[in-house]
Design a protein around this motif. Sequence first.
Motif, PDB file in Angstrom:
ATOM      1  N   ASP A   1      39.852  57.869  27.176  1.00 60.24           N
ATOM      2  CA  ASP A   1      39.295  59.138  27.659  1.00 60.24           C
ATOM      3  C   ASP A   1      37.793  59.021  27.867  1.00 60.24           C
ATOM      4  O   ASP A   1      37.241  59.521  28.840  1.00 60.24           O
ATOM      5  CB  ASP A   1      39.593  60.251  26.662  1.00 60.24           C
ATOM      6  CG  ASP A   1      41.078  60.599  26.645  1.00 60.24           C
ATOM      7  OD1 ASP A   1      41.713  60.455  27.704  1.00 60.24           O
ATOM      8  OD2 ASP A   1      41.593  60.988  25.592  1.00 60.24           O
TER       9      ASP A   1
ATOM     10  N   GLY B   1      38.680  60.376  32.911  1.00 60.74           N
ATOM     11  CA  GLY B   1      39.642  60.031  31.870  1.00 60.74           C
ATOM     12  C   GLY B   1      41.010  60.598  32.169  1.00 60.74           C
ATOM     13  O   GLY B   1      41.248  61.171  33.223  1.00 60.74           O
ATOM     14  N   ARG B   2      41.910  60.457  31.198  1.00 64.54           N
ATOM     15  CA  ARG B   2      43.265  60.939  31.424  1.00 64.54           C
ATOM     16  C   ARG B   2      43.295  62.446  31.585  1.00 64.54           C
ATOM     17  O   ARG B   2      44.228  63.013  32.116  1.00 64.54           O
ATOM     18  CB  ARG B   2      44.146  60.522  30.245  1.00 64.54           C
ATOM     19  CG  ARG B   2      44.282  59.012  30.127  1.00 64.54           C
ATOM     20  CD  ARG B   2      45.185  58.648  28.984  1.00 64.54           C
ATOM     21  NE  ARG B   2      44.712  59.245  27.742  1.00 64.54           N
ATOM     22  CZ  ARG B   2      45.494  59.864  26.866  1.00 64.54           C
ATOM     23  NH1 ARG B   2      46.766  59.978  27.092  1.00 64.54           N
ATOM     24  NH2 ARG B   2      44.994  60.369  25.759  1.00 64.54           N
ATOM     25  N   ARG B   3      42.312  63.113  31.090  1.00 62.90           N
ATOM     26  CA  ARG B   3      42.313  64.571  31.080  1.00 62.90           C
ATOM     27  C   ARG B   3      42.055  65.196  32.445  1.00 62.90           C
ATOM     28  O   ARG B   3      41.959  66.393  32.570  1.00 62.90           O
ATOM     29  CB  ARG B   3      41.287  65.084  30.069  1.00 62.90           C
ATOM     30  CG  ARG B   3      41.631  64.689  28.679  1.00 62.90           C
ATOM     31  CD  ARG B   3      42.814  65.525  28.153  1.00 62.90           C
ATOM     32  NE  ARG B   3      43.320  64.935  26.927  1.00 62.90           N
ATOM     33  CZ  ARG B   3      44.509  64.337  26.856  1.00 62.90           C
ATOM     34  NH1 ARG B   3      45.284  64.273  27.903  1.00 62.90           N
ATOM     35  NH2 ARG B   3      44.907  63.821  25.731  1.00 62.90           N
TER      36      ARG B   3
END
Length: 455
Positions: free
Chosen positions: A220, A230-232
Amino acid sequence: KRGYRSGLVDLRAGEVSREIFVNEHIYAEEQERIFARAWLHVGHESQIPKPGDYFVSSMGEESVILCRDRAGKIHVFLNSCRHRGMKVCRYDQGTTAVFTCPYHGWSYGTDGRLVGVPYFREAYHSRLDKEKWGLVEVAQMHNYKGSIWATWDPAAPGFTEYLGDFTRYLDLQLDGWDGREGQAEVLGGIQKWLVPCNWKFPAENFSGDTYHNISHRSVDLAGIGPSGAGRRDMGERDVSRKLHVCIPDRGHQTIHYVLPAGKSPPPAYLNAPIVAEYVRHCEEERRRLRGEEARLVGAPGEIFPNTALLSRQPRTMAVWHPRSPHQTECWRWFFVDRDAPTEVKHFLRDYYIRYSGPAGMTEQDDMENWNYAHAASRGTIARRYPYNYDQGSGTAVTNYEYQGLRVPGEVIDLTETQSSEQPMRNFYRRWAEFMEADDWSRLATWRGGERKAAE
Ligand code: FES
């Protein structure tokens, strides 16, 4: 007989013995009771598009050949010569007219028939019954929207019955992003790697371990997401209800998101305009074709026993092949819509590899956990102490509905609780049922079979 329910998997206490991960006898029984009876994922038809194409896969410990015969029919055969057991195919994939055994030269057609035997007349006096000595074929095979599944057990229920309400979640993997049926194709080759851990570590993780975010914190922070956040940056996570979904009598489970009524997923892939436009167009089409159902958005899941799904981002399937109690061979397939533009396929291939697989950033985090957790559980002292699966007990509901969309299965809404170990309990309950039941009359509880739940 071993007390799987009472001794090793005690879900009332929220405990699972470490023995089921490290004990060689239990591992041997798993091969017989689980991998010789359950439906297992073998491959995808896009890997064998033409007659004569083959792909060598695995079902449990057994090597199998997925191939398309000269008439175009798909088969799954045990990759073992009927003469002395040699592997008749030692390549990963290719095209052939026959499989010729390298040991003494018996040859089999792509339909499995024994078609060539050296010195048939002289050494066998033409008396060998070739019809009887063809390749061993699986008891049942099913082509589900292009994905090929098989079981060695003729008494197992059909594949869609085995899936139960999970079909809806597998569909998200195999249908097009625009909602058209069965549009997925395999992108590139299969990534394969070995991890020194029991196969149930990755299986339970993909069942819905929403609790291990700390493991991926560095990802992230590094920001490998398509828009560099990031993955978010998968925006639907922030606006949706996040659910754990279990199909209790089948042992399958997943995490899924449900968007609010009338809402589409926030834009993604913003640093790649062609991909962003493709995804936006697909979402629009999906809403047009599927209506309210398009609000269901996929995330990790696990089909019992050893197939994992990630239907969204990255869009992949994985199989955790058992190789010993202490070793798992992980295989990962990457998917894309077959008629997606070439630039989109290229972009997604790079992104998927960066995310998943042995060189991917998230998978490396996970592998390290499974590796060391397994190693630290093998010792004489360590294996005396069970693992804890107590989190979020008793909060699952059926007939879950969110703003008019009913979600199939047993659901835990994680909006407030954040995390639950219900999916793992579901997985180990089914594991114990397979290990204890002598036949499918016990395992097919939805047909009135006797429930042998581990609680
Ligand atoms: Fe295959 Fe002998 S082992 S021909």
